[in-house]
Write a protein that holds these residues in place. Structure first.
Motif, PDB file in Angstrom:
ATOM      1  N   CYS A 112     117.819  64.746  71.117  1.00 20.24           N
ATOM      2  CA  CYS A 112     116.893  63.615  70.990  1.00 20.24           C
ATOM      3  C   CYS A 112     115.519  64.104  70.518  1.00 20.24           C
ATOM      4  N   GLN A 113     114.953  63.366  69.567  1.00 18.73           N
ATOM      5  CA  GLN A 113     113.601  63.674  69.086  1.00 18.73           C
ATOM      6  C   GLN A 113     112.766  62.405  69.047  1.00 18.73           C
ATOM      7  N   ALA A 114     113.065  61.511  69.963  1.00 13.02           N
ATOM      8  CA  ALA A 114     112.425  60.196  69.917  1.00 13.02           C
ATOM      9  C   ALA A 114     110.960  60.212  70.349  1.00 13.02           C
ATOM     10  N   CYS A 115     110.529  61.287  70.993  1.00 18.48           N
ATOM     11  CA  CYS A 115     109.099  61.415  71.319  1.00 18.48           C
ATOM     12  C   CYS A 115     108.740  62.889  71.200  1.00 18.48           C
TER      13      CYS A 115
ATOM     14  N   LEU B  57     107.832  65.115  73.208  1.00 19.21           N
ATOM     15  CA  LEU B  57     108.053  66.044  74.328  1.00 19.21           C
ATOM     16  C   LEU B  57     109.119  67.098  74.034  1.00 19.21           C
ATOM     17  N   HIS B  58     110.087  66.760  73.202  1.00 22.16           N
ATOM     18  CA  HIS B  58     111.163  67.717  72.924  1.00 22.16           C
ATOM     19  C   HIS B  58     110.635  68.981  72.250  1.00 22.16           C
TER      20      HIS B  58
ATOM     21  N   VAL C 273     112.173  60.556  82.378  1.00 20.45           N
ATOM     22  CA  VAL C 273     111.931  61.247  81.111  1.00 20.45           C
ATOM     23  C   VAL C 273     112.710  62.557  81.141  1.00 20.45           C
ATOM     24  N   LYS C 274     113.395  62.864  80.071  1.00 19.41           N
ATOM     25  CA  LYS C 274     114.345  63.984  80.105  1.00 19.41           C
ATOM     26  C   LYS C 274     113.789  65.337  79.663  1.00 19.41           C
ATOM     27  N   HIS C 275     112.660  65.338  78.967  1.00 16.84           N
ATOM     28  CA  HIS C 275     112.073  66.615  78.552  1.00 16.84           C
ATOM     29  C   HIS C 275     110.789  66.902  79.345  1.00 16.84           C
TER      30      HIS C 275
ATOM     31  N   ALA D   8     109.975  55.474  75.283  1.00 11.48           N
ATOM     32  CA  ALA D   8     110.858  56.116  74.300  1.00 11.48           C
ATOM     33  C   ALA D   8     112.131  56.586  74.978  1.00 11.48           C
ATOM     34  N   CYS D   9     111.984  57.080  76.201  1.00 14.58           N
ATOM     35  CA  CYS D   9     113.120  57.710  76.888  1.00 14.58           C
ATOM     36  C   CYS D   9     113.983  56.719  77.674  1.00 14.58           C
TER      37      CYS D   9
ATOM     38  N   TRP E 191     117.913  56.327  77.511  1.00 13.70           N
ATOM     39  CA  TRP E 191     118.799  57.291  78.186  1.00 13.70           C
ATOM     40  C   TRP E 191     119.030  56.876  79.625  1.00 13.70           C
TER      41      TRP E 191
HETATM   42 FE1  SF4 Z   1     114.018  61.939  73.688  1.00 12.73          FE
HETATM   43 FE2  SF4 Z   1     113.268  61.494  76.183  1.00 12.73          FE
HETATM   44 FE3  SF4 Z   1     113.164  63.933  75.206  1.00 12.73          FE
HETATM   45 FE4  SF4 Z   1     111.403  62.128  74.378  1.00 12.73          FE
HETATM   46  S1  SF4 Z   1     111.612  62.963  76.447  1.00 12.73           S
HETATM   47  S2  SF4 Z   1     112.565  63.525  73.077  1.00 12.73           S
HETATM   48  S3  SF4 Z   1     112.685  60.278  74.374  1.00 12.73           S
HETATM   49  S4  SF4 Z   1     115.012  62.738  75.537  1.00 12.73           S
END
Ligand code: SF4
Ligand code: URA
Length: 205
Positions: free
Chosen positions: A24-27, A29-30, A93-95, A117-118, A121
């Motif tokens: 995921c690159q939706a925000c 944080l990754h 939030v996953k990252h 954004a997250c 998920w």
């Molecule tokens: Fe994607 Fe969530 Fe990671 Fe942002 S924090 S890149 S939305 S998985």
């Protein structure tokens, strides 16, 4: 629609979701995180605990709530008689988001944009696991579901009926309990936290 929805896989089972979240690159944080930390626990777990985001150790090891906050969480779960392996544990939030340098990575609370954004998920996890109860640990998780107006100090321990589960509650984040400098306030908050989890334990029997 949440930004992450573009990265969701066609199959929505937990392994497929966890695997897709890795890319995921939706925000932003990754970019600075080591890896996505997805939720953990069995399909059909009766309760889903939702934290804020992985911390330094979770980011390195790829599992939720294994650092200091996770240890406190584990202790209280054990005290109230909940087996963690019977529950599903995840984060809003996953990252991992952090400031500072590689030697000292300081947790940075995710902003509303990152949380939204997250959210896809998290909602996919709820849809896959189908818990009876959701327990939010801290304001970030609670606000992901019920909006930015949610206040832990005002609404902690109250049960809400929500579109996600008919039984939804928010309580303190274990990290907040670790950080409180005033000993009396900390002891009180810990007692509330334990009482909230005890109510969850009672509903599991
Ligand atoms: Fe994607 Fe969530 Fe990671 Fe942002 S924090 S890149 S939305 S998985
Ligand atoms: N804090 C969280 O919110 N989640 C974790 O997984 C660890 C610390």
């Amino acid at each position: 629609v949440s930004e992450a929805s573009h990265f969701l896989p066609e199959r929505r089972d937990l392994p497929a979701l966890a695997s897709a979240a890795k890319s995921c690159q939706a925000c932003p944080l990754h970019e600075r995180a080591t890896q996505a930390v997805f939720g953990e626990g069995p399909l059909g777990a009766p309760v889903m605990f939702v934290g804020e985001q992985p911390g330094d150790q979770e980011d390195r090891e790829g599992r939720p709530f294994i650092g200091p906050a996770g240890q406190l969480f584990n202790e209280v779960l054990a005290r109230v008689g909940i087996r963690r392996e019977d529950t599903y544990v995840t984060n809003a939030v996953k990252h991992f988001g952090w400031t500072g340098d590689e030697k000292r990575r300081l947790h940075a609370t995710p902003n509303r944009r990152e949380v939204l954004a997250c959210k896809a998920w998290l909602e996919a996890e709820v849809a896959a696991v189908k818990p009876r109860m959701i327990v939010c640990l801290g304001a970030t998780a609670a606000q992901t579901f019920l909006g930015p107006g949610f206040r832990i100090n005002r609404s902690r321990g109250q049960v809400f009926e929500t579109p996600w589960t008919p039984w939804w509650m928010a309580t303190f984040h274990p990290s907040a309990l670790l950080r409180m400098p005033d000993e009396q306030a900390r002891e009180e908050a810990r007692a509330h936290f334990e009482a909230d989890l005890r109510r969850v334990a009672e509903r599991l029997r």
